[in-house]
Design a protein around this motif. Structure first.
Motif, PDB file in Angstrom:
ATOM      1  N   ALA A  34       0.827  -1.210   0.000  1.00 46.28           N
ATOM      2  CA  ALA A  34       0.000   0.000   0.000  1.00 46.28           C
ATOM      3  C   ALA A  34       0.860   1.258   0.000  1.00 46.28           C
ATOM      4  CB  ALA A  34      -0.925   0.003   1.214  1.00 46.28           C
ATOM      5  N   CYS A  35       2.073   1.167   0.553  1.00 48.77           N
ATOM      6  CA  CYS A  35       2.963   2.332   0.627  1.00 48.77           C
ATOM      7  C   CYS A  35       3.347   2.843  -0.759  1.00 48.77           C
ATOM      8  CB  CYS A  35       4.222   1.983   1.424  1.00 48.77           C
ATOM      9  SG  CYS A  35       3.914   1.584   3.150  1.00 48.77           S
ATOM     10  N   SER A  36       3.462   1.931  -1.703  1.00 50.82           N
ATOM     11  CA  SER A  36       3.891   2.319  -3.052  1.00 50.82           C
ATOM     12  C   SER A  36       2.843   3.156  -3.776  1.00 50.82           C
ATOM     13  CB  SER A  36       4.229   1.077  -3.883  1.00 50.82           C
ATOM     14  OG  SER A  36       3.083   0.257  -4.035  1.00 50.82           O
ATOM     15  N   GLY A  37       1.641   3.226  -3.225  1.00 45.88           N
ATOM     16  CA  GLY A  37       0.584   4.012  -3.857  1.00 45.88           C
ATOM     17  C   GLY A  37       0.666   5.495  -3.537  1.00 45.88           C
ATOM     18  N   TYR A  38       1.634   5.875  -2.727  1.00 40.96           N
ATOM     19  CA  TYR A  38       1.769   7.277  -2.329  1.00 40.96           C
ATOM     20  C   TYR A  38       3.131   7.807  -2.772  1.00 40.96           C
ATOM     21  CZ  TYR A  38      -2.272   6.063   0.468  1.00 40.96           C
ATOM     22  OH  TYR A  38      -3.513   5.623   0.859  1.00 40.96           O
ATOM     23  N   LYS A  39       3.111   8.910  -3.492  1.00 44.63           N
ATOM     24  CA  LYS A  39       4.331   9.494  -4.054  1.00 44.63           C
ATOM     25  C   LYS A  39       4.519  10.925  -3.559  1.00 44.63           C
ATOM     26  CE  LYS A  39       4.929   5.810  -6.619  1.00 44.63           C
ATOM     27  NZ  LYS A  39       5.988   4.841  -6.279  1.00 44.63           N
ATOM     28  N   PRO A  40       5.738  11.396  -3.492  1.00 45.20           N
ATOM     29  CA  PRO A  40       6.003  12.772  -3.047  1.00 45.20           C
ATOM     30  C   PRO A  40       5.287  13.837  -3.879  1.00 45.20           C
ATOM     31  CG  PRO A  40       8.032  11.506  -3.046  1.00 45.20           C
ATOM     32  CD  PRO A  40       6.993  10.641  -3.714  1.00 45.20           C
ATOM     33  N   SER A  41       5.018  13.528  -5.133  1.00 43.58           N
ATOM     34  CA  SER A  41       4.358  14.508  -6.004  1.00 43.58           C
ATOM     35  C   SER A  41       2.958  14.887  -5.509  1.00 43.58           C
ATOM     36  CB  SER A  41       4.280  13.966  -7.432  1.00 43.58           C
ATOM     37  OG  SER A  41       3.593  12.734  -7.465  1.00 43.58           O
ATOM     38  N   MET A  42       2.365  14.037  -4.664  1.00 42.83           N
ATOM     39  CA  MET A  42       1.015  14.329  -4.165  1.00 42.83           C
ATOM     40  C   MET A  42       1.002  15.612  -3.338  1.00 42.83           C
ATOM     41  SD  MET A  42       0.777  11.395  -1.159  1.00 42.83           S
ATOM     42  CE  MET A  42      -0.697  11.991  -0.325  1.00 42.83           C
ATOM     43  N   PHE A  43       2.119  15.949  -2.717  1.00 44.91           N
ATOM     44  CA  PHE A  43       2.174  17.161  -1.895  1.00 44.91           C
ATOM     45  C   PHE A  43       2.322  18.403  -2.767  1.00 44.91           C
ATOM     46  CE2 PHE A  43       4.282  13.731   0.675  1.00 44.91           C
ATOM     47  CZ  PHE A  43       3.168  13.470   1.459  1.00 44.91           C
ATOM     48  N   GLU A  44       2.946  18.256  -3.926  1.00 45.37           N
ATOM     49  CA  GLU A  44       3.043  19.377  -4.871  1.00 45.37           C
ATOM     50  C   GLU A  44       1.668  19.707  -5.439  1.00 45.37           C
ATOM     51  OE1 GLU A  44       6.046  18.260  -7.755  1.00 45.37           O
ATOM     52  OE2 GLU A  44       7.396  19.702  -6.810  1.00 45.37           O
ATOM     53  N   LYS A  45       0.924  18.664  -5.776  1.00 42.55           N
ATOM     54  CA  LYS A  45      -0.416  18.867  -6.336  1.00 42.55           C
ATOM     55  C   LYS A  45      -1.320  19.556  -5.329  1.00 42.55           C
ATOM     56  CE  LYS A  45      -0.019  14.777  -9.290  1.00 42.55           C
ATOM     57  NZ  LYS A  45      -0.483  13.382  -9.528  1.00 42.55           N
ATOM     58  N   ALA A  46      -1.135  19.215  -4.045  1.00 39.84           N
ATOM     59  CA  ALA A  46      -1.988  19.802  -3.008  1.00 39.84           C
ATOM     60  C   ALA A  46      -1.748  21.288  -2.850  1.00 39.84           C
ATOM     61  CB  ALA A  46      -1.715  19.095  -1.680  1.00 39.84           C
ATOM     62  N   LYS A  47      -0.556  21.770  -3.234  1.00 42.73           N
ATOM     63  CA  LYS A  47      -0.215  23.177  -3.068  1.00 42.73           C
ATOM     64  C   LYS A  47      -0.717  24.047  -4.220  1.00 42.73           C
ATOM     65  CE  LYS A  47       3.837  22.412  -0.151  1.00 42.73           C
ATOM     66  NZ  LYS A  47       5.294  22.622   0.017  1.00 42.73           N
TER      67      LYS A  47
END
Length: 378
Positions: free
Chosen positions: A364-377
């Motif tokens: 399940a961990c592989s489903g989360y990427k650092p880019s998700m925090f850029e999109k949130a901004k």
């Protein structure tokens, strides 16, 4: 009969779909084995923490644009090569993922060691701290963290419970009757060989003009400091040298500081007192001076880049034995010395435990990427 078969197929398909849906709605775990369960939110918490750290390293590059969060004109900083505090270099995105995985596996090792040593957390303190964290969460973090997939439970566990568990496991490992117990003799020897006790106060060898308001109400900071006259500087030097003589002859630093306060009408305490391990490679002028001194020695030194910023310091390196009782007392600073002495060893112990147990994280961990925090901004 054919219609019945078709209906049966549809019903079976719905059952399968509902079953799949119920699975996706159940809690996801970053790790789940042997009564140790880490919600996926803990992994995301570590991922977000690593993301912010990596961005901090990226900001040190001239190619990084703080306004856009990008580098080299248009690229995400996640594709930058960064260097962390340990001197390790890697592409930011890779560094973030590796750091999040490392910290999550370490959390498993902490839980394992905590249970193995029979440690506990004070429930009253846990409850009161949880209330504090919950208020902090509701006011500052809930909306953003929940959008990432981090619940309050994960936030509290990663931010408070796991550090407390690590601290308790550390003390159980190296404390009295622990598997790697440190004796009082070992602790005392380490303290005397590695810690330094020093005290100092200073006098400005310049005067600073009072800030004045301009016509538009802003404060005028253009004025520069003015060096003291040669006579005034000489007077300060004589005064501080007299203090050195007093300390050398066995006088107390407290009495010297009181005399200095009285002589100059100072109401606030001017003395800085520290007991610490000083980095041998320090660039701090005060610490470099202390390292060159002997226990029981006092001296004066001028520090400053130019005449407009120089200060005269009275520095006293106290005999370390004077602090031995306080820093080997369980009710005072013993834990500080033990932590300095065994922190790296315990960190290695946890890493070895990760390797020995072959700890692997959930897919399940592989489903989360650092880019998700850029999109949130955006």
């Amino acid at each position: 009969m054919k219609n019945f078969s078709k209906i049966l197929c549809v019903v079976l398909a719905l059952v399968v779909a509902l079953s799949a849906a119920s699975c996706s709605l159940s809690p996801q775990y970053a790790y789940q084995k042997d009564d140790i369960e880490l919600p996926i939110g803990i992994y995301i918490y570590y991922l977000y923490s690593a993301y912010n750290s990596a961005q901090g390293f990226a900001q040190k590059s001239e190619l990084y644009d703080a306004q856009t969060g990008k580098y080299d004109g248009k690229k995400s900083f996640l594709q930058m090569e960064i260097t962390d505090d340990d001197g390790e270099t890697a592409v930011a995105e890779t560094w973030i993922i590796n750091k999040a995985e490392e910290n999550t596996k370490k959390a498993v090792a902490v839980n394992t060691k905590f249970k193995e040593l029979g440690c506990t957390i004070d429930q009253t303190e846990l409850d009161s701290t949880q209330t504090y964290y919950k208020n902090y969460w509701d006011q500052s973090y809930a909306e953003q963290m929940e959008s990432f997939g981090i619940s309050f439970t994960s936030f509290f566990e990663a931010g408070y419970i796991l550090p407390v568990k690590q601290d308790e496991a550390f003390k159980a490992e190296y404390g009295t009757n622990g598997p790697s117990a440190v004796s009082d003799e070992e602790l005392s020897s380490y303290f005397k060989e590695n810690f330094t006790s020093y005290k100092y106060f200073s006098a400005n060898l310049y005067t600073s003009p009072e800030a004045s308001a301009t016509d538009n109400g802003s404060v005028d900071t253009a004025s520069t400091n003015t060096p003291l006259s040669a006579e005034e500087i000489t007077a300060y030097q004589k005064e501080f040298n007299d203090y050195v003589t007093t300390l050398t002859e066995g006088g107390s630093f407290k009495d010297v500081a009181e005399k200095y306060k009285t002589a100059h009408g100072i109401t606030e305490e001017p003395t800085t007192e520290k007991v610490e391990v000083i980095d041998k490679d320090t660039t701090d002028e005060i610490l470099k001076t202390v390292l060159d001194m002997k226990d029981g020695q006092a001296m004066t030194v001028e520090i400053g880049e130019d005449e407009n910023s120089k200060q005269l310091y009275l520095i006293y390196r106290e005999p370390i034995e004077n602090q031995l009782a306080a820093y080997t007392d369980p009710e005072q600073h013993k834990d500080d010395v033990l932590n300095e002495m065994k922190h790296d060893d315990f960190d290695q112990l946890l890493k070895d435990l990760v390797e020995k147990q072959g700890i692997t994280l959930s897919s399940a961990c592989s489903g989360y990427k650092p880019s998700m925090f850029e999109k949130a901004k955006k």
